[in-house]
Design an enzyme around this catalytic site. Sequence first.
Site, PDB file in Angstrom:
ATOM      1  N   HIS A  53      39.644  40.867  48.960  1.00 47.33           N
ATOM      2  CA  HIS A  53      39.685  39.796  47.967  1.00 47.33           C
ATOM      3  C   HIS A  53      41.115  39.276  47.874  1.00 47.33           C
ATOM      4  O   HIS A  53      42.080  39.983  48.205  1.00 47.33           O
ATOM      5  CB  HIS A  53      39.234  40.309  46.602  1.00 47.33           C
ATOM      6  CG  HIS A  53      37.781  40.601  46.526  1.00 47.33           C
ATOM      7  ND1 HIS A  53      37.130  40.803  45.329  1.00 47.33           N
ATOM      8  CD2 HIS A  53      36.827  40.725  47.483  1.00 47.33           C
ATOM      9  CE1 HIS A  53      35.851  41.044  45.544  1.00 47.33           C
ATOM     10  NE2 HIS A  53      35.643  41.013  46.856  1.00 47.33           N
ATOM     11  N   GLU A  55      43.067  38.908  45.352  1.00 49.11           N
ATOM     12  CA  GLU A  55      43.937  39.722  44.513  1.00 49.11           C
ATOM     13  C   GLU A  55      44.441  40.968  45.244  1.00 49.11           C
ATOM     14  O   GLU A  55      45.607  41.347  45.092  1.00 49.11           O
ATOM     15  CB  GLU A  55      43.217  40.169  43.234  1.00 49.11           C
ATOM     16  CG  GLU A  55      42.759  39.050  42.346  1.00 49.11           C
ATOM     17  CD  GLU A  55      41.311  38.644  42.562  1.00 49.11           C
ATOM     18  OE1 GLU A  55      40.622  38.348  41.573  1.00 49.11           O
ATOM     19  OE2 GLU A  55      40.858  38.627  43.731  1.00 49.11           O
ATOM     20  N   CYS A  83      37.009  40.660  39.577  1.00 57.52           N
ATOM     21  CA  CYS A  83      35.900  41.604  39.563  1.00 57.52           C
ATOM     22  C   CYS A  83      36.434  42.982  39.162  1.00 57.52           C
ATOM     23  O   CYS A  83      37.649  43.165  38.981  1.00 57.52           O
ATOM     24  CB  CYS A  83      35.245  41.667  40.943  1.00 57.52           C
ATOM     25  SG  CYS A  83      36.282  42.444  42.214  1.00 57.52           S
ATOM     26  N   CYS A  86      39.114  44.435  41.641  1.00 54.62           N
ATOM     27  CA  CYS A  86      40.414  43.770  41.557  1.00 54.62           C
ATOM     28  C   CYS A  86      41.116  44.069  40.237  1.00 54.62           C
ATOM     29  O   CYS A  86      42.324  44.323  40.225  1.00 54.62           O
ATOM     30  CB  CYS A  86      40.246  42.272  41.757  1.00 54.62           C
ATOM     31  SG  CYS A  86      39.770  41.861  43.456  1.00 54.62           S
TER      32      CYS A  86
END
Length: 149
Positions: A53, A55, A83, A86
């Site tokens: 992701h 992040e 999420c 993260c």
Amino acid sequence: MIEDEKWMSFALEQAGKAEKEGEVPVGAILVKDDLIIARAHNKPISTNDPTAHAEIHLLRAAGEELKNYRLPGTTLYVTLEPCAMCLGAIMHARIKRVVFGAHDPKTGVCGSSENFMEASCFNHKIDIASGVLENESKQLLKNFFNSRR
């Protein structure tokens, strides 16, 4: 906040890069002392890595740049609400503030789907700001998913 919109525009640029690469258009930047420390965007599809992701890439790049896995005094700008994975990494990095664009009612854990910010399992508290350039962030996501249906 005008300052938040300025920085979020850089995160949106990263989201645009993700979209051009066929990734879900999520982008992020990390700011400290009015300087961008790191930039990243989603790459799970191209890397076959579910943890890729924006992040997570951002935290790795910032850690390398600052030579520290702790990133105190920083603000993370991301185009989509984090999420659980993260947010956990953000907590462990000791990010001071998170600013996100679009709310994620399916997997967002900063108040949309769940509110992990109030979970007692974290000993670090983060300031959260939401909805910054939300329409622009949502539109990128909407266009991406509409093109695949």
